[in-house]
Design a protein around this motif. Structure first.
Motif, PDB file in Angstrom:
ATOM      1  N   THR A  62      53.884  69.719  16.367  1.00 31.79           N
ATOM      2  CA  THR A  62      54.171  70.949  17.101  1.00 31.79           C
ATOM      3  C   THR A  62      54.372  70.662  18.580  1.00 31.79           C
ATOM      4  O   THR A  62      55.287  71.221  19.212  1.00 31.79           O
ATOM      5  CB  THR A  62      53.020  71.951  16.909  1.00 31.79           C
ATOM      6  OG1 THR A  62      52.833  72.170  15.510  1.00 31.79           O
ATOM      7  CG2 THR A  62      53.333  73.258  17.578  1.00 31.79           C
ATOM      8  N   CYS A  65      57.762  69.063  18.930  1.00 32.71           N
ATOM      9  CA  CYS A  65      58.823  70.054  18.774  1.00 32.71           C
ATOM     10  C   CYS A  65      58.901  70.961  19.990  1.00 32.71           C
ATOM     11  O   CYS A  65      59.997  71.308  20.453  1.00 32.71           O
ATOM     12  CB  CYS A  65      58.573  70.868  17.506  1.00 32.71           C
ATOM     13  SG  CYS A  65      59.854  72.080  17.147  1.00 32.71           S
ATOM     14  N   GLU A  69      62.040  71.620  22.385  1.00 32.54           N
ATOM     15  CA  GLU A  69      62.583  72.979  22.435  1.00 32.54           C
ATOM     16  C   GLU A  69      62.045  73.759  23.618  1.00 32.54           C
ATOM     17  O   GLU A  69      62.046  74.991  23.582  1.00 32.54           O
ATOM     18  CB  GLU A  69      62.230  73.718  21.138  1.00 32.54           C
ATOM     19  CG  GLU A  69      62.701  73.026  19.891  1.00 32.54           C
ATOM     20  CD  GLU A  69      64.214  72.996  19.788  1.00 32.54           C
ATOM     21  OE1 GLU A  69      64.849  73.873  20.392  1.00 32.54           O
ATOM     22  OE2 GLU A  69      64.745  72.089  19.131  1.00 32.54           O
ATOM     23  N   LEU A  86      55.932  77.860  16.144  1.00 34.60           N
ATOM     24  CA  LEU A  86      56.509  76.560  15.822  1.00 34.60           C
ATOM     25  C   LEU A  86      55.674  75.834  14.765  1.00 34.60           C
ATOM     26  O   LEU A  86      56.219  75.231  13.830  1.00 34.60           O
ATOM     27  CB  LEU A  86      56.595  75.689  17.089  1.00 34.60           C
ATOM     28  CG  LEU A  86      57.608  76.095  18.145  1.00 34.60           C
ATOM     29  CD1 LEU A  86      57.520  75.140  19.340  1.00 34.60           C
ATOM     30  CD2 LEU A  86      59.022  76.092  17.583  1.00 34.60           C
TER      31      LEU A  86
END
Lengths: 195, 433
Positions: A62, A65, A69, A86
């Motif tokens: 997470t 990511c 992002e 997420l």
């Protein structure tokens, strides 16, 4: 109401300057942003996966990511909610691509032999059967209901905070929490009768 | 009062009941055993779940994991302010003129043109053979406006002709430019019977010196000399000689002033050489006449007499079957008549003064140099060394200047050495650096 500090779940995230630095590639700025969210995020991962090792992996995924992002992080809502979203999406993706260990407590229909902390069940403990059955019933709940229950039981958020964090109205939060508890109770009752 | 609902029990556990609802629920729970048992059971489940999930992670491992994830993925994250990729434009490209038509596609090969279709556009080669079978080209019919092939060729020619010609727009769709009426008529064209066409171009010696185009500068000199043409210096100049104006054909050494005459050639012999040659011819004639007389006498001998004419000396006892022996045999036992013929002086035409000198070309380590070219400056006689570096040269007697071309390296390094062409001279040893 017994509640924990709801700041990570309700505050609107870091200041704009720190977020701009993090988006421009400043690793330290990003770590400073993530610092207050690491523990609740890990607990959320544990509530989602119900296993310590899986929670560690989901937490790291997470964070990675989120790093990738970060430009898409919402500015008008708490950053922890975005992180948890997420994590839940990643967990759903992992569940589709690689099913979990059948013996894991989070797997529906499993025996629930493993505790979330990875330790073996202490059969001499007085409430070991209750814990084992409760964990199994909890794992069989709907994902959203399980998440609402986790926010209430583990994060000890109030109904309004849960409603704010999940976007669900307060009345629906209360009703779904009651339904989840009733589901667990009926599962345990059925097991006791079967036993 | 009815029993509490699950929602009321759940809300009471969470402390979400306020006001009169909370008071009524507490009052009912204090009086209703079933609802109290239900509430306690749900509370037990909640407590069990809280206990199961009530443990803390390893905070240090959590921090390291977070840092590792951030650092690992931050390298692959494109910057937020990165522009979208766009097509790069060539800053040096000539902007297209929408008013101009598009240039035609290139031909697959310029060598694939139809022969004769565009003979006027093509420039004939200057190396056309001059044969007496040529005939005048019959008058060609007047051609119409430029065909597609002509426009292709004209465009290609202009495209390949250089930047000056490329300034003109392509000719696609336009008639070719006609020659001016008052222009100078071109040279007559002739055609061979085999179909070839030639133009009466001036001979190379009659041509004007080609003028370098102004848009093509002189090639820059390169340190390695590659690509730059140098005028070839004559051999006598490279050897340090210059022509002697007082005696045609002779050379004078630039430094010492010594005059070196060229070797005698046919028709240019000296007086003494001519007399010596005449004596040789006279002796040969006499020997030939004597031989003929001997043959005639032998023919008049009785039948069976032997006639043997041997060349090479009377003491030679070579069998009669060897070459150079004429033998006539018969049944008689008369002894053969031997006529000794002196050695002929009509051997190879070597100059009496020319002496042969052999030697070896080696490098500084004493290894033979193979393929070295040795040139006698006076006679321009040349020879190459063998694999063992040895050579043999013939040159007029005396000290002669010999140019040795080193085959190693670029093969253009020449050295000049002086060799003594005297009788009984030891072998020469030339050491190349």
């Amino acid at each position: 109401m017994d509640t924990r500090s709801s700041m990570p779940w309700t505050e609107y995230g870091p200041n704009a300057e720190l977020l701009r630095q993090a988006r421009s590639g400043d690793v330290d700025a990003l770590l400073r942003i993530l610092d207050p969210y690491k523990l609740p995020l890990w607990r959320a991962c544990l509530a989602i996966t119900q296993q310590r090792d899986a929670a560690d992996r989901l937490f790291e995924d997470t964070i990675g990511c989120a790093t990738q992002e970060l430009s898409g992080a919402p500015d008008g809502q708490p950053l922890l909610l975005w992180l948890v979203r997420l994590a839940r999406e990643l967990d759903a993706h992992h569940a589709r691509t690689s099913p979990r260990d059948p013996g894991a407590p989070g797997e529906a229909g499993s025996a629930g032999t493993n505790r979330p902390d990875g330790k073996p069940w202490d059969e001499s403990a007085p409430d070991v059967d209750v814990e084992r059955h409760a964990l199994r019933a909890y794992a069989m709940l709907d994902t959203d209901d399980r998440w609402l229950l986790a926010l209430r039981l583990f994060e000890r958020l109030s109904y309004p905070d849960i409603a704010r964090a999940t976007g669900v109205p307060v009345d629906e939060v209360a009703g779904r929490l009651a339904a989840a508890r009733d589901e667990i109770d009926r599962e345990l009752d059925a097991e006791e009768r079967a036993a | 009062m009815s029993h509490l609902t699950t929602a009321q029990i759940s809300a009471s556990l969470d402390g979400a009941l306020t006001g009169p609802d909370s008071e009524r629920a507490l009052a009912h729970l204090s009086s209703c055993v079933l609802c109290k048992e239900h509430r306690d059971r749900v509370a037990t489940h909640d407590d069990a779940l809280r206990r199961l999930f009530a443990f803390e992670p390893d905070h240090r491992a959590l921090d390291e994991s977070a840092r590792a994830a951030v650092e690992r993925f931050a390298r692959f994250r494109p910057p937020a302010n990165a522009d979208k990729p766009s097509i790069q434009q060539d800053a040096h490209a000539t902007p297209a003129d929408p008013a101009q038509p598009l240039p035609p596609a290139r031909e697959p090969s310029r060598g694939m043109r139809t022969i004769g279709a565009d003979a006027e556009a093509d420039q004939p080669l200057d190396v056309a053979p001059r044969l007496d079978t040529e005939r005048t080209t019959p008058p060609r019919p007047e051609r119409g406006p430029g065909s597609l092939v002509e426009t292709y060729d004209a465009f290609n020619d202009s495209a390949y002709a250089g930047p000056a010609a490329r300034e003109s727009p392509p000719l696609l769709g336009r008639p070719l430019a006609k020659p001016e009426a008052n222009a100078e008529p071109s040279a007559p064209r002739k055609e061979y019977r085999h179909g070839g066409v030639r133009r009466d171009t001036p001979a190379p010696s009659e041509r004007e010196t080609p003028v370098r185009r102004p848009d093509r500068p002189e090639p820059a000199s390169r340190p390695d000399g590659f690509g730059v043409k140098h005028e070839q210096e004559p051999a006598w100049a490279r050897l340090g000689f210059q022509p002697d104006p007082s005696s045609p054909g002779a050379f004078r050494e630039t430094l010492t002033g010594a005059v070196i005459s060229p070797p005698p050639v046919a028709g240019q012999r000296s007086r003494s050489q001519r007399s010596s040659s005449g004596r040789t011819a006279l002796i040969a004639s006499l020997v030939l006449i004597g031989g003929l007389v001997a043959v005639a006498l032998a023919m008049r001998l009785p039948t069976g007499a032997h006639l043997s004419v041997r060349f090479g000396g009377a003491k030679d006892s070579t069998p009669a079957s060897t070459p150079g022996t004429i033998e006539v045999r018969s049944a008689t036992t008369a002894p053969p008549v031997d006529v000794a013929v002196p050695p002929s002086s009509g051997g190879p035409a070597t100059t009496p003064e020319a002496l042969r000198l052999c030697g070896q070309v080696v490098d500084v380590k004493g290894r033979p140099v193979d393929g070295a070219l040795l040139t006698v400056a006076v006679t321009i006689a040349q020879t190459r060394t063998g694999a063992d570096g040895r050579f043999c040269l013939e040159a007029p007697a005396g000290v002669q200047l010999v140019e040795v071309l080193d085959p190693r390296g670029t093969g253009t390094t020449a050295r000049q050495v002086r060799l003594s062409f005297v009788s009984g001279a030891p072998e020469a040893r030339i050491v190349l650096p």
